[in-house]
Design a protein around this motif. Structure first.
Motif, PDB file in Angstrom:
ATOM      1  N   ALA A  45     -23.323 -61.112  27.753  1.00 30.62           N
ATOM      2  CA  ALA A  45     -24.517 -60.588  28.412  1.00 30.62           C
ATOM      3  C   ALA A  45     -24.310 -59.150  28.870  1.00 30.62           C
ATOM      4  N   ASP A  46     -25.419 -58.468  29.091  1.00 26.74           N
ATOM      5  CA  ASP A  46     -25.395 -57.153  29.726  1.00 26.74           C
ATOM      6  C   ASP A  46     -25.554 -57.405  31.223  1.00 26.74           C
ATOM      7  N   HIS A  47     -24.426 -57.517  31.906  1.00 21.38           N
ATOM      8  CA  HIS A  47     -24.444 -57.888  33.323  1.00 21.38           C
ATOM      9  C   HIS A  47     -24.895 -56.708  34.180  1.00 21.38           C
ATOM     10  N   PRO A  48     -25.818 -56.908  35.095  1.00 23.22           N
ATOM     11  CA  PRO A  48     -26.257 -55.816  35.965  1.00 23.22           C
ATOM     12  C   PRO A  48     -25.129 -55.150  36.741  1.00 23.22           C
ATOM     13  N   ASN A  49     -24.056 -55.892  37.040  1.00 22.97           N
ATOM     14  CA  ASN A  49     -22.926 -55.292  37.760  1.00 22.97           C
ATOM     15  C   ASN A  49     -21.977 -54.528  36.839  1.00 22.97           C
ATOM     16  N   GLY A  50     -22.264 -54.504  35.544  1.00 21.53           N
ATOM     17  CA  GLY A  50     -21.441 -53.759  34.596  1.00 21.53           C
ATOM     18  C   GLY A  50     -20.192 -54.472  34.139  1.00 21.53           C
ATOM     19  N   ALA A  51     -20.039 -55.756  34.439  1.00 14.61           N
ATOM     20  CA  ALA A  51     -18.824 -56.483  34.062  1.00 14.61           C
ATOM     21  C   ALA A  51     -18.699 -56.603  32.551  1.00 14.61           C
ATOM     22  N   GLU A  94     -13.338 -56.501  34.937  1.00 16.52           N
ATOM     23  CA  GLU A  94     -13.453 -55.068  34.703  1.00 16.52           C
ATOM     24  C   GLU A  94     -14.924 -54.704  34.605  1.00 16.52           C
ATOM     25  N   VAL A  95     -15.309 -53.585  35.212  1.00 17.82           N
ATOM     26  CA  VAL A  95     -16.692 -53.110  35.159  1.00 17.82           C
ATOM     27  C   VAL A  95     -16.726 -51.700  34.579  1.00 17.82           C
ATOM     28  N   ARG A  96     -17.887 -51.340  34.050  1.00 18.54           N
ATOM     29  CA  ARG A  96     -18.011 -50.023  33.415  1.00 18.54           C
ATOM     30  C   ARG A  96     -17.958 -48.885  34.426  1.00 18.54           C
ATOM     31  N   ASP A  97     -18.563 -49.097  35.594  1.00 26.40           N
ATOM     32  CA  ASP A  97     -18.698 -48.029  36.580  1.00 26.40           C
ATOM     33  C   ASP A  97     -18.583 -48.651  37.959  1.00 26.40           C
ATOM     34  N   LEU A  98     -17.422 -48.489  38.607  1.00 27.67           N
ATOM     35  CA  LEU A  98     -17.173 -49.158  39.873  1.00 27.67           C
ATOM     36  C   LEU A  98     -18.129 -48.680  40.963  1.00 27.67           C
ATOM     37  N   ALA A 100     -21.229 -47.720  40.578  1.00 26.80           N
ATOM     38  CA  ALA A 100     -22.514 -48.376  40.352  1.00 26.80           C
ATOM     39  C   ALA A 100     -22.461 -49.841  40.778  1.00 26.80           C
ATOM     40  N   THR A 101     -21.331 -50.494  40.507  1.00 30.42           N
ATOM     41  CA  THR A 101     -21.161 -51.884  40.935  1.00 30.42           C
ATOM     42  C   THR A 101     -21.222 -51.976  42.457  1.00 30.42           C
ATOM     43  N   LYS A 102     -20.539 -51.065  43.130  1.00 27.43           N
ATOM     44  CA  LYS A 102     -20.550 -51.053  44.592  1.00 27.43           C
ATOM     45  C   LYS A 102     -21.964 -50.853  45.121  1.00 27.43           C
ATOM     46  N   ASP A 103     -22.712 -49.950  44.514  1.00 27.36           N
ATOM     47  CA  ASP A 103     -24.092 -49.706  44.956  1.00 27.36           C
ATOM     48  C   ASP A 103     -24.938 -50.969  44.825  1.00 27.36           C
ATOM     49  N   LEU A 104     -24.790 -51.676  43.695  1.00 25.94           N
ATOM     50  CA  LEU A 104     -25.568 -52.899  43.492  1.00 25.94           C
ATOM     51  C   LEU A 104     -25.214 -53.946  44.545  1.00 25.94           C
ATOM     52  N   LEU A 105     -23.919 -54.133  44.779  1.00 24.06           N
ATOM     53  CA  LEU A 105     -23.480 -55.140  45.748  1.00 24.06           C
ATOM     54  C   LEU A 105     -23.944 -54.787  47.157  1.00 24.06           C
ATOM     55  N   THR A 122     -13.806 -68.450  46.482  1.00 22.91           N
ATOM     56  CA  THR A 122     -12.890 -67.662  45.668  1.00 22.91           C
ATOM     57  C   THR A 122     -13.158 -66.170  45.874  1.00 22.91           C
ATOM     58  N   VAL A 123     -12.105 -65.385  45.863  1.00 18.93           N
ATOM     59  CA  VAL A 123     -12.253 -63.937  45.896  1.00 18.93           C
ATOM     60  C   VAL A 123     -12.656 -63.471  44.501  1.00 18.93           C
ATOM     61  N   ILE A 124     -13.671 -62.614  44.436  1.00 17.84           N
ATOM     62  CA  ILE A 124     -14.111 -62.033  43.172  1.00 17.84           C
ATOM     63  C   ILE A 124     -13.923 -60.531  43.281  1.00 17.84           C
ATOM     64  N   ALA A 125     -13.037 -59.986  42.453  1.00 22.25           N
ATOM     65  CA  ALA A 125     -12.690 -58.574  42.530  1.00 22.25           C
ATOM     66  C   ALA A 125     -13.246 -57.821  41.330  1.00 22.25           C
ATOM     67  N   PHE A 126     -13.453 -56.510  41.535  1.00 25.99           N
ATOM     68  CA  PHE A 126     -14.039 -55.658  40.500  1.00 25.99           C
ATOM     69  C   PHE A 126     -13.127 -54.445  40.291  1.00 25.99           C
ATOM     70  N   ARG A 127     -12.773 -54.213  39.051  1.00 22.53           N
ATOM     71  CA  ARG A 127     -11.849 -53.117  38.704  1.00 22.53           C
ATOM     72  C   ARG A 127     -12.589 -52.126  37.815  1.00 22.53           C
TER      73      ARG A 127
END
Length: 317
Positions: A195-201, A276-280, A282-287, A312-317
């Motif tokens: 999928a094209d995840h909105p968080n960029g994952a 892993e996300v495309r743009d951390l 942008a992910t932070k802004d969404l969250l 569970t902890v969910i981390a974004f790199r």
């Protein structure tokens, strides 16, 4: 010879309330399809009723995160999403008993997991040669249930899934959860449902296992045998470099250093996974827009604490 295990296949987040979990994951920016529930018509007739274990995936091109629940037969109506996809169980009479036995065993194992805590309980490693992995395990004295094969339609194609589960404290279950190995995903099929995840994952890049301090080296030795490689020490535990991902072992007394404010729900426990996300940024802004609590790991990664992510902890790199 190079190890045949080179990435994570998937991790499984086991929850009690699938509708609430779907709401959470979508708030975190993951795109998940409608969950699938196995179903049968009761012996006394009527309509299809869900049973067993139900799931959906946050799919990436080469791996995925599984969201899974156990159907509560007595209260299934309140926990099955209104748009759930009921999948009728169709099998020849000669196969049905063994299929039902497998489904019931999986459901029982997942129920035991939920009795420990709600959170991450499944870790599947990905192998380029599942038969070689099975032979290596057998030759090394690692108990497992053999290679299982499941075939399922994916549009006009048929996906073949081959996997084995490690027998630990009981068949198919280690102390930390369901640990196993699956054959690499078919890239053509998997890319079609990524999928094209909105968080960029875009991929699953780490799973973290927390271990009681006195047991750390014993668990490290066990995973050295599973993974056919030696980890690197990092001051808080060990990191296995799989090539496309890592498996991190952290001792319980140091978990809060790695993930500030976090405590294991039990020991041993799979406590976190990282995508892993495309743009951390942008992910932070969404969250933040979605008012998701965030922490900062010692490594610099953003993470959602377990209290805000169903255990569970969910981390974004």
């Amino acid at each position: 010879m190079a190890p045949e295990i080179t990435r994570l296949h998937h991790v499984g987040h086991v929850v009690r309330d699938m509708p609430a979990a779907l709401k959470l994951y979508r708030r975190l920016g993951f795109a998940l399809p409608t969950p699938s529930y196995p179903a049968m018509v009761p012996q006394d007739g009527g309509t299809l009723e869900p049973f067993g274990a139900a799931n959906t995936h946050a799919d990436f091109p080469q791996d995925f995160v599984e969201l899974v629940t156990v159907v509560d037969v007595d209260g299934a109506g309140s926990r099955v999403p209104a748009d759930a996809r009921l999948v009728p169980l169709n099998a020849p009479p000669s196969v049905l008993p063994s299929l039902m036995e497998r489904i019931n065993a999986t459901s029982a194992n997942l129920s035991d997991c939920l009795d420990r805590y709600e959170g991450l309980h499944i870790l599947m490693l990905s192998s380029s040669d599942i038969e070689a992995t099975a032979a290596r395990f057998t030759n090394s004295g690692i108990k497992h249930g053999g290679v299982n094969t499941v075939r399922r339609p994916v549009g006009p194609r048929v996906e073949t899934v081959r996997y084995l589960e490690i027998d630990g404290v009981q068949p198919g279950v280690e102390a930390e959860g369901r640990i196993g190995v699956a054959a690499d995903l078919d890239p053509g099929i998997q890319s079609s449902r990524a999928a094209d995840h909105p968080n960029g994952a875009v991929g699953l890049v780490d799973a973290t296992l927390c271990i009681a301090d006195p047991e750390l080296d014993a668990v490290r030795t066990r995973y050295e045998a599973y993974l056919d490689r030696t980890p690197k020490a990092n001051g808080r535990g060990y990191v296995f470099d799989l090539g496309a991902a890592t498996l991190t072992l952290v001792q319980a007394s140091r978990l809060a250093e790695a993930l500030p404010g976090q405590q294991p729900p039990a020991l041993p426990a799979l406590v976190a996974y990282t995508v892993e996300v495309r743009d951390l940024a942008a992910t932070k802004d969404l969250l933040q827009t979605n008012k998701v609590p965030l922490g900062r790991a010692a490594s610099g990664e953003l993470f959602v604490p377990a209290t805000a992510a169903i255990g569970t902890v969910i981390a974004f790199r």
